[in-house]
Motif scaffolding. Structure first.
Motif, PDB file in Angstrom:
ATOM      1  N   MET A 198      18.423  31.590  49.412  1.00  0.00           N
ATOM      2  CA  MET A 198      19.005  30.878  48.280  1.00  0.00           C
ATOM      3  C   MET A 198      18.073  30.900  47.075  1.00  0.00           C
ATOM      4  O   MET A 198      18.514  31.077  45.929  1.00  0.00           O
ATOM      5  CB  MET A 198      19.334  29.437  48.677  1.00  0.00           C
ATOM      6  N   ALA A 199      16.766  30.710  47.319  1.00  0.00           N
ATOM      7  CA  ALA A 199      15.819  30.630  46.201  1.00  0.00           C
ATOM      8  C   ALA A 199      15.751  31.936  45.417  1.00  0.00           C
ATOM      9  O   ALA A 199      15.847  31.943  44.181  1.00  0.00           O
ATOM     10  CB  ALA A 199      14.436  30.247  46.723  1.00  0.00           C
ATOM     11  N   TRP A 200      15.597  33.071  46.113  1.00  0.00           N
ATOM     12  CA  TRP A 200      15.511  34.346  45.408  1.00  0.00           C
ATOM     13  C   TRP A 200      16.849  34.710  44.772  1.00  0.00           C
ATOM     14  O   TRP A 200      16.891  35.355  43.711  1.00  0.00           O
ATOM     15  CB  TRP A 200      15.040  35.446  46.351  1.00  0.00           C
ATOM     16  N   GLY A 201      17.953  34.300  45.402  1.00  0.00           N
ATOM     17  CA  GLY A 201      19.246  34.515  44.774  1.00  0.00           C
ATOM     18  C   GLY A 201      19.358  33.769  43.457  1.00  0.00           C
ATOM     19  O   GLY A 201      19.857  34.304  42.457  1.00  0.00           O
ATOM     20  N   LEU A 202      18.862  32.531  43.423  1.00  0.00           N
ATOM     21  CA  LEU A 202      18.922  31.745  42.192  1.00  0.00           C
ATOM     22  C   LEU A 202      18.001  32.305  41.114  1.00  0.00           C
ATOM     23  O   LEU A 202      18.307  32.212  39.922  1.00  0.00           O
ATOM     24  CB  LEU A 202      18.561  30.292  42.497  1.00  0.00           C
ATOM     25  N   VAL A 203      16.879  32.883  41.525  1.00  0.00           N
ATOM     26  CA  VAL A 203      16.017  33.551  40.548  1.00  0.00           C
ATOM     27  C   VAL A 203      16.756  34.727  39.904  1.00  0.00           C
ATOM     28  O   VAL A 203      16.702  34.936  38.685  1.00  0.00           O
ATOM     29  CB  VAL A 203      14.710  34.022  41.221  1.00  0.00           C
ATOM     30  N   LEU A 204      17.462  35.508  40.736  1.00  0.00           N
ATOM     31  CA  LEU A 204      18.269  36.604  40.206  1.00  0.00           C
ATOM     32  C   LEU A 204      19.345  36.077  39.263  1.00  0.00           C
ATOM     33  O   LEU A 204      19.626  36.674  38.207  1.00  0.00           O
ATOM     34  CB  LEU A 204      18.904  37.384  41.358  1.00  0.00           C
ATOM     35  N   SER A 205      19.949  34.960  39.632  1.00  0.00           N
ATOM     36  CA  SER A 205      20.960  34.346  38.776  1.00  0.00           C
ATOM     37  C   SER A 205      20.360  33.921  37.442  1.00  0.00           C
ATOM     38  O   SER A 205      20.980  34.091  36.378  1.00  0.00           O
ATOM     39  CB  SER A 205      21.577  33.144  39.497  1.00  0.00           C
ATOM     40  N   ALA A 206      19.139  33.388  37.480  1.00  0.00           N
ATOM     41  CA  ALA A 206      18.458  32.984  36.244  1.00  0.00           C
ATOM     42  C   ALA A 206      18.230  34.192  35.332  1.00  0.00           C
ATOM     43  O   ALA A 206      18.366  34.092  34.107  1.00  0.00           O
ATOM     44  CB  ALA A 206      17.133  32.306  36.570  1.00  0.00           C
TER      45      ALA A 206
ATOM     46  N   LEU B 217      26.145  37.292  41.411  1.00  0.00           N
ATOM     47  CA  LEU B 217      25.598  37.880  42.634  1.00  0.00           C
ATOM     48  C   LEU B 217      24.488  37.006  43.205  1.00  0.00           C
ATOM     49  O   LEU B 217      24.430  36.752  44.410  1.00  0.00           O
ATOM     50  CB  LEU B 217      25.063  39.280  42.338  1.00  0.00           C
ATOM     51  N   GLY B 218      23.613  36.523  42.360  1.00  0.00           N
ATOM     52  CA  GLY B 218      22.508  35.699  42.830  1.00  0.00           C
ATOM     53  C   GLY B 218      22.934  34.340  43.345  1.00  0.00           C
ATOM     54  O   GLY B 218      22.288  33.770  44.236  1.00  0.00           O
ATOM     55  N   ALA B 219      24.015  33.801  42.816  1.00  0.00           N
ATOM     56  CA  ALA B 219      24.457  32.475  43.233  1.00  0.00           C
ATOM     57  C   ALA B 219      25.277  32.494  44.514  1.00  0.00           C
ATOM     58  O   ALA B 219      25.406  31.464  45.184  1.00  0.00           O
ATOM     59  CB  ALA B 219      25.275  31.823  42.116  1.00  0.00           C
TER      60      ALA B 219
ATOM     61  N   GLY C  28      17.864  25.883  34.476  1.00  0.00           N
ATOM     62  CA  GLY C  28      18.425  25.107  35.582  1.00  0.00           C
ATOM     63  C   GLY C  28      18.439  25.878  36.890  1.00  0.00           C
ATOM     64  O   GLY C  28      18.180  25.326  37.959  1.00  0.00           O
ATOM     65  N   SER C  29      18.732  27.170  36.829  1.00  0.00           N
ATOM     66  CA  SER C  29      18.732  28.005  38.040  1.00  0.00           C
ATOM     67  C   SER C  29      17.335  28.130  38.631  1.00  0.00           C
ATOM     68  O   SER C  29      17.159  28.109  39.849  1.00  0.00           O
ATOM     69  CB  SER C  29      19.293  29.396  37.724  1.00  0.00           C
ATOM     70  N   VAL C  30      16.322  28.255  37.772  1.00  0.00           N
ATOM     71  CA  VAL C  30      14.945  28.314  38.259  1.00  0.00           C
ATOM     72  C   VAL C  30      14.577  26.997  38.948  1.00  0.00           C
ATOM     73  O   VAL C  30      13.951  26.984  40.020  1.00  0.00           O
ATOM     74  CB  VAL C  30      13.971  28.615  37.107  1.00  0.00           C
ATOM     75  N   ALA C  31      14.979  25.876  38.349  1.00  0.00           N
ATOM     76  CA  ALA C  31      14.698  24.575  38.962  1.00  0.00           C
ATOM     77  C   ALA C  31      15.387  24.441  40.321  1.00  0.00           C
ATOM     78  O   ALA C  31      14.790  23.933  41.286  1.00  0.00           O
ATOM     79  CB  ALA C  31      15.150  23.461  38.021  1.00  0.00           C
TER      80      ALA C  31
END
Length: 491
Positions: free
Chosen positions: A308-316, A344-346, A460-463
């Motif tokens: 989830m964390a790396w996906g959210l980084v991609l989303s950011a 894709l990241g989310a 927000g995605s990074v957080a």
């Protein structure tokens, strides 16, 4: 699909019904707010009367409300019918997700089933803009609502044949006072937030929010005293259940808030036709489809926290790319790449948090748990629209107010300051040079708001990525509670 086609229809709708900026926000998000207020009741009701039965009732009501919405003659009428659609829509997601909980008991099968369930939303998001664009090319804006009607008819025909029925044989009586409290608390808080967004902080707005929070407190207190509560508060003792709700709602807040501006950007700023705008929104949906399909396989190899964390980084990264659009003629390939990456990241987060939430509840409470999950999702989306919409309106008005062409009539200036659609409509009534200057100034102000909101979503995605990495470090992918609410399965 119903949500994405509405966004596509916003420019036409604005020209026809001439809603104020507040009415436009209500048209878009009253659906989500009423879903959010009704989902808990709907999920619990499904546990009591039968999840398939509730799904069929909701589908029939949704079809009728869609027809009425299509022929709305005023902004007020459309707001009312969107509210009815919200109540009907609240029956669908909890019913389907809770049926999955009972149809697929093996954790790995359930993860795959929930992934397909999430993917179906993405397919709706992909189909909606295309069908909506075709409809808007040939018919009036209200025709986009009629797309839902054949879908509801299909549910009414196929549902009794394909879906099993399930209800809690020991379910108690539905507490109508709790249902009224939950709905009133949500709507009262939202009303206060909307007043602040429109007029700034005032006595009425603050009082409304305080009353809503107070009603929420009364609701929680009542649940602790009831033998058959609307919400089983013991679920909230599970740490990853709580964290999953925060992650799910927060990610949707980011995504739905940002997506509010994209169809208007494509049509009103870049001047694309509805069908071309629909095509350029496809990467957003395709990213979700690919991510949802890949998540079950990835989840067997990677633990939830890093996935989830790396996906959210991609989303950011996607949000920050979207924020790099600095002019009114931003490149469409960059736009497509940005929206593809952010979805894709989310997508892993959407599947895994729902898996944890629905897997935390015993089978007889699956409807209530899915109702809580979808309440969080819908409230996050609606709050995202209200929050980012308010920021966008504030930036738009602030920048346009100092760059309006000289000599505009006061009534024209007021309409132009209200919405970008209003500015485009007014420009057609002005001399060519003045109208072009008005559209350019309004478009620049609108894009600046889009850039600011996309940047906020990226941060927000990074957080959320940091939160996921810390909170889910020891979480199992597919918990299986045994007995009555064993919290340790999620510890």
């Amino acid at each position: 699909m119903d949500l994405t086609v509405l966004h596509l229809a916003v420019p036409r709708l604005t020209l026809d019904l001439k809603p104020s900026s507040v009415q436009l926000l209500w048209i878009i998000d009253i659906y989500g707010f009423l879903i959010a207020g009704s989902l808990i009741t709907a999920g619990t009701l499904g546990d009591r009367i039968g999840r398939r039965r509730l799904l069929l009732i909701g589908a029939a009501l949704f079809g009728v409300a869609s027809i009425v919405a299509a022929f709305s003659r005023s902004a007020g009428m459309l707001i009312a019918t969107r509210a009815l659609l919200g109540v009907a829509g609240a029956t669908i997601a909890p019913s389907t997700l809770s049926l999955i909980r009972n149809m697929f008991e093996h954790p790995r099968q359930r993860t795959t089933a929930i992934s397909v369930w999430i993917m179906s939303f993405s397919l709706g998001g992909a189909i909606g803009p295309l069908l909506g664009g075709i409809m808007l090319e040939h018919f009036w804006w209200g025709s986009v609502f009629l797309i839902s009607v054949p879908v509801m008819i299909l549910i009414l025909i196929a549902g009794p044949i394909l879906l099993p029925e399930y209800r809690d044989p020991n379910a108690g009586k539905l507490d109508l006072a709790s249902a009224a409290l939950s709905l009133t608390a949500v709507l009262t808080i939202v009303y206060g937030l909307k007043l602040i967004a429109q007029n700034g902080i005032g006595a009425v707005a603050v009082t409304s929010i305080v009353i809503g929070v107070g009603l929420g407190g009364v609701f929680v207190h009542r649940q602790r005293r009831l033998a058959d509560p609307l919400i089983d508060l013991r679920l909230f003792r599970i740490p990853t259940f709580r964290a999953s709700l925060v992650m799910y709602g927060g990610c949707i807040l980011n995504m739905f808030g940002g997506f509010l501006f994209l169809p208007q950007y494509l049509q009103l700023v870049l001047g694309l036709s509805p069908i071309r705008a629909g095509v350029w929104t496809l990467p957003w949906a395709i990213g979700f489809i690919i991510g949802s399909l890949a998540t079950p396989a990835m989840a067997r190899r990677v633990r939830p926290a890093p996935l989830m964390a790396w996906g959210l980084v991609l989303s950011a990264v996607g949000y920050f790319l979207l924020a790099s659009v600095r002019g009114i003629a931003g490149p469409l390939p960059l736009f497509a790449l940005a929206t593809f990456l952010l979805s894709l990241g989310a997508s892993p987060l959407f599947t895994l948090t729902n898996d944890i939430i629905i897997g935390s509840a015993p089978p007889e409470r699956a409807g209530a748990a899915s109702g809580i999950s979808e309440t969080c999702a819908e409230l996050g989306g609606a709050l995202g629209i209200a929050f980012f919409g308010s920021i966008g309106v504030a930036v738009y008005r602030g920048l346009l107010g100092v760059s309006l062409p000289n000599g505009l009539p006061p009534d024209v200036a007021d309409v132009a300051m209200s919405t970008l659609g209003g500015a485009v409509a007014m420009s057609r009534q002005l001399p060519a040079a003045v109208g072009a200057a008005l559209v350019e100034a309004a478009s620049e102000a609108f894009v600046r708001g889009l850039v600011i909101c996309s940047t906020i979503s990226g941060v927000g995605s990074v957080a959320l990525a940091v939160f996921a990495a810390v909170t889910f470090r020891s979480a199992d992918l597919a918990p299986q509670p045994t007995g009555e609410h064993q919290a340790e399965v999620m510890a």
